[in-house]
Design a protein around this motif. Sequence first.
Motif, PDB file in Angstrom:
ATOM      1  N   GLU A 140       0.836  -1.196   0.000  1.00 14.48           N
ATOM      2  CA  GLU A 140       0.000   0.000   0.000  1.00 14.48           C
ATOM      3  C   GLU A 140       0.872   1.247   0.000  1.00 14.48           C
ATOM      4  N   GLU A 141       1.985   1.217   0.774  1.00 14.89           N
ATOM      5  CA  GLU A 141       2.896   2.341   0.812  1.00 14.89           C
ATOM      6  C   GLU A 141       3.518   2.568  -0.557  1.00 14.89           C
ATOM      7  N   ALA A 142       3.865   1.449  -1.249  1.00 12.77           N
ATOM      8  CA  ALA A 142       4.449   1.577  -2.572  1.00 12.77           C
ATOM      9  C   ALA A 142       3.472   2.197  -3.552  1.00 12.77           C
ATOM     10  N   ASP A 143       2.183   1.861  -3.423  1.00 16.51           N
ATOM     11  CA  ASP A 143       1.175   2.397  -4.319  1.00 16.51           C
ATOM     12  C   ASP A 143       0.987   3.897  -4.105  1.00 16.51           C
ATOM     13  N   THR A 144       1.048   4.337  -2.864  1.00 16.30           N
ATOM     14  CA  THR A 144       0.819   5.755  -2.576  1.00 16.30           C
ATOM     15  C   THR A 144       2.094   6.571  -2.668  1.00 16.30           C
ATOM     16  N   GLY A 145       3.261   5.938  -2.600  1.00 19.72           N
ATOM     17  CA  GLY A 145       4.518   6.662  -2.648  1.00 19.72           C
ATOM     18  C   GLY A 145       5.087   6.874  -1.261  1.00 19.72           C
ATOM     19  N   VAL A 146       6.423   6.974  -1.183  1.00 17.86           N
ATOM     20  CA  VAL A 146       7.089   7.214   0.094  1.00 17.86           C
ATOM     21  C   VAL A 146       6.662   8.574   0.642  1.00 17.86           C
ATOM     22  N   PHE A 147       6.454   8.639   1.956  1.00 16.46           N
ATOM     23  CA  PHE A 147       6.007   9.870   2.628  1.00 16.46           C
ATOM     24  C   PHE A 147       4.695  10.390   2.047  1.00 16.46           C
ATOM     25  N   GLY A 148       3.909   9.502   1.423  1.00 13.94           N
ATOM     26  CA  GLY A 148       2.637   9.904   0.857  1.00 13.94           C
ATOM     27  C   GLY A 148       2.742  10.692  -0.423  1.00 13.94           C
ATOM     28  N   VAL A 149       3.937  10.787  -1.017  1.00 10.58           N
ATOM     29  CA  VAL A 149       4.130  11.518  -2.270  1.00 10.58           C
ATOM     30  C   VAL A 149       3.981  10.543  -3.429  1.00 10.58           C
ATOM     31  N   GLU A 150       2.998  10.764  -4.269  1.00 11.95           N
ATOM     32  CA  GLU A 150       2.737   9.858  -5.384  1.00 11.95           C
ATOM     33  C   GLU A 150       3.939   9.789  -6.324  1.00 11.95           C
ATOM     34  N   GLY A 151       4.351   8.567  -6.633  1.00  9.04           N
ATOM     35  CA  GLY A 151       5.461   8.372  -7.556  1.00  9.04           C
ATOM     36  C   GLY A 151       6.835   8.421  -6.928  1.00  9.04           C
ATOM     37  N   LEU A 152       6.919   8.703  -5.609  1.00 10.42           N
ATOM     38  CA  LEU A 152       8.207   8.803  -4.937  1.00 10.42           C
ATOM     39  C   LEU A 152       8.613   7.441  -4.370  1.00 10.42           C
ATOM     40  N   GLY A 153       9.797   6.982  -4.730  1.00  8.52           N
ATOM     41  CA  GLY A 153      10.312   5.722  -4.227  1.00  8.52           C
ATOM     42  C   GLY A 153      11.641   5.934  -3.523  1.00  8.52           C
ATOM     43  N   ALA A 154      12.051   4.946  -2.745  1.00 15.94           N
ATOM     44  CA  ALA A 154      13.315   5.032  -2.021  1.00 15.94           C
ATOM     45  C   ALA A 154      13.957   3.661  -1.976  1.00 15.94           C
ATOM     46  N   SER A 171      18.955   6.064  -1.966  1.00 18.05           N
ATOM     47  CA  SER A 171      18.527   6.890  -3.090  1.00 18.05           C
ATOM     48  C   SER A 171      17.030   7.147  -3.030  1.00 18.05           C
ATOM     49  N   LEU A 172      16.623   8.212  -3.688  1.00 19.29           N
ATOM     50  CA  LEU A 172      15.221   8.556  -3.888  1.00 19.29           C
ATOM     51  C   LEU A 172      14.962   8.651  -5.385  1.00 19.29           C
ATOM     52  N   SER A 173      13.808   8.151  -5.819  1.00 18.66           N
ATOM     53  CA  SER A 173      13.433   8.243  -7.228  1.00 18.66           C
ATOM     54  C   SER A 173      12.019   8.792  -7.337  1.00 18.66           C
ATOM     55  N   LEU A 174      11.758   9.513  -8.403  1.00 19.41           N
ATOM     56  CA  LEU A 174      10.453  10.147  -8.588  1.00 19.41           C
ATOM     57  C   LEU A 174       9.999   9.943 -10.015  1.00 19.41           C
ATOM     58  N   GLY A 175       8.803   9.353 -10.167  1.00 19.77           N
ATOM     59  CA  GLY A 175       8.210   9.224 -11.494  1.00 19.77           C
ATOM     60  C   GLY A 175       7.591  10.545 -11.914  1.00 19.77           C
ATOM     61  N   LEU A 176       8.028  11.072 -13.041  1.00 16.59           N
ATOM     62  CA  LEU A 176       7.548  12.377 -13.507  1.00 16.59           C
ATOM     63  C   LEU A 176       6.423  12.255 -14.520  1.00 16.59           C
ATOM     64  N   THR A 177       6.585  11.336 -15.474  1.00 18.84           N
ATOM     65  CA  THR A 177       5.588  11.123 -16.516  1.00 18.84           C
ATOM     66  C   THR A 177       5.508   9.646 -16.836  1.00 18.84           C
ATOM     67  N   ASP A 178       4.288   9.133 -16.945  1.00 20.29           N
ATOM     68  CA  ASP A 178       4.110   7.718 -17.255  1.00 20.29           C
ATOM     69  C   ASP A 178       2.953   7.587 -18.238  1.00 20.29           C
ATOM     70  N   THR A 179       3.284   7.336 -19.505  1.00 24.95           N
ATOM     71  CA  THR A 179       2.277   7.153 -20.543  1.00 24.95           C
ATOM     72  C   THR A 179       2.485   5.800 -21.208  1.00 24.95           C
ATOM     73  N   GLU A 180       1.625   5.481 -22.173  1.00 21.09           N
ATOM     74  CA  GLU A 180       1.777   4.220 -22.894  1.00 21.09           C
ATOM     75  C   GLU A 180       3.044   4.200 -23.729  1.00 21.09           C
ATOM     76  N   ASP A 181       3.529   5.354 -24.133  1.00 18.26           N
ATOM     77  CA  ASP A 181       4.666   5.431 -25.041  1.00 18.26           C
ATOM     78  C   ASP A 181       5.999   5.596 -24.329  1.00 18.26           C
ATOM     79  N   PHE A 182       5.998   6.270 -23.192  1.00 17.12           N
ATOM     80  CA  PHE A 182       7.278   6.499 -22.515  1.00 17.12           C
ATOM     81  C   PHE A 182       7.050   6.812 -21.038  1.00 17.12           C
ATOM     82  N   THR A 183       8.141   6.647 -20.266  1.00 13.32           N
ATOM     83  CA  THR A 183       8.149   6.953 -18.843  1.00 13.32           C
ATOM     84  C   THR A 183       9.361   7.810 -18.539  1.00 13.32           C
ATOM     85  N   VAL A 184       9.160   8.886 -17.779  1.00  9.82           N
ATOM     86  CA  VAL A 184      10.243   9.789 -17.405  1.00  9.82           C
ATOM     87  C   VAL A 184      10.341   9.826 -15.884  1.00  9.82           C
TER      88      VAL A 184
END
Length: 293
Positions: free
Chosen positions: A27-41, A70-83
Amino acid sequence: MKTSKLTRLFSTAAVLAAATVPAAAQEEADTGVFGVEGLGASVSLDVVSQYIFRGYELEDEGLIFQPGASLSLGLTDTEDFTVGAYVGAWQSLHSTPTGAGGDSPGSWFESDLYAGVTLEAGYFSFDLGYIGYFYPSDAFSEIHEIVLTVGFDDSEFLGDWAFSPYIMYAQEIENDNGDENAYLEIGGELGFDLQEEFDLPFSVALPVVAGFSIDTYYLDATGSEEFFGFLSVGAIGTISMSELVGTEDFVGAWDLYGGVTLFLLNAEAAGLKDGTDNDSFNVVGSIGLSREW
């Protein structure tokens, strides 16, 4: 390079962890670290028998402890590409004061900071990053690099035998130790999840890496360039700690991994072979813990 090594370890651990993460952690992974969507550690705690960096043996005595985060943040996620983007830090702490200066914290050999952006499109992935190498021990002066890595996802074509090849180019933009050099790395990794095939609760990765000099990264004793630097072949096993101890109550989604890596060094390249016995072969053992959120 540290980041590529950690990336391989974390990706190996993630294969097994995905099936064993507790519901709360998922559930934490789905919502993001510290509740920030797309934030991973991610966190890693490694102990190695030798510290070899791109073929250069930096330490082979005493306890060598190498933690990273490390910390990672998903910026854009579409069918064609992920940033995405990431930042991180990595340390090498030695019980032996490797090349330490007089008033320096001798056991704190190295401290690296890195950041970058990633793009995944189709079968290809691109990683453009910066790495700063700092040496609190005063063993070396600081070094700064820009690194470009291009990877190819061959899993659709090779299935379980996918090698995930990559090529990495590192250009020093500042090197207070001397010239600003350039380095090329080619590698990949075979990965096997033994859970389905043999009902064994761990996975095995077989990374293969080769390092080359593009601009004076490896030189012989006369100062002439040596193109080939090293070839390494490893075997790393990863097991979920919850599988190991039989419960998730105390260990959560941590993973335990360990293995060996064989380095074949270019004996003609100055600084790569062991200064005592001129040994071109080095076997490095490693063990560690990692977790991703």
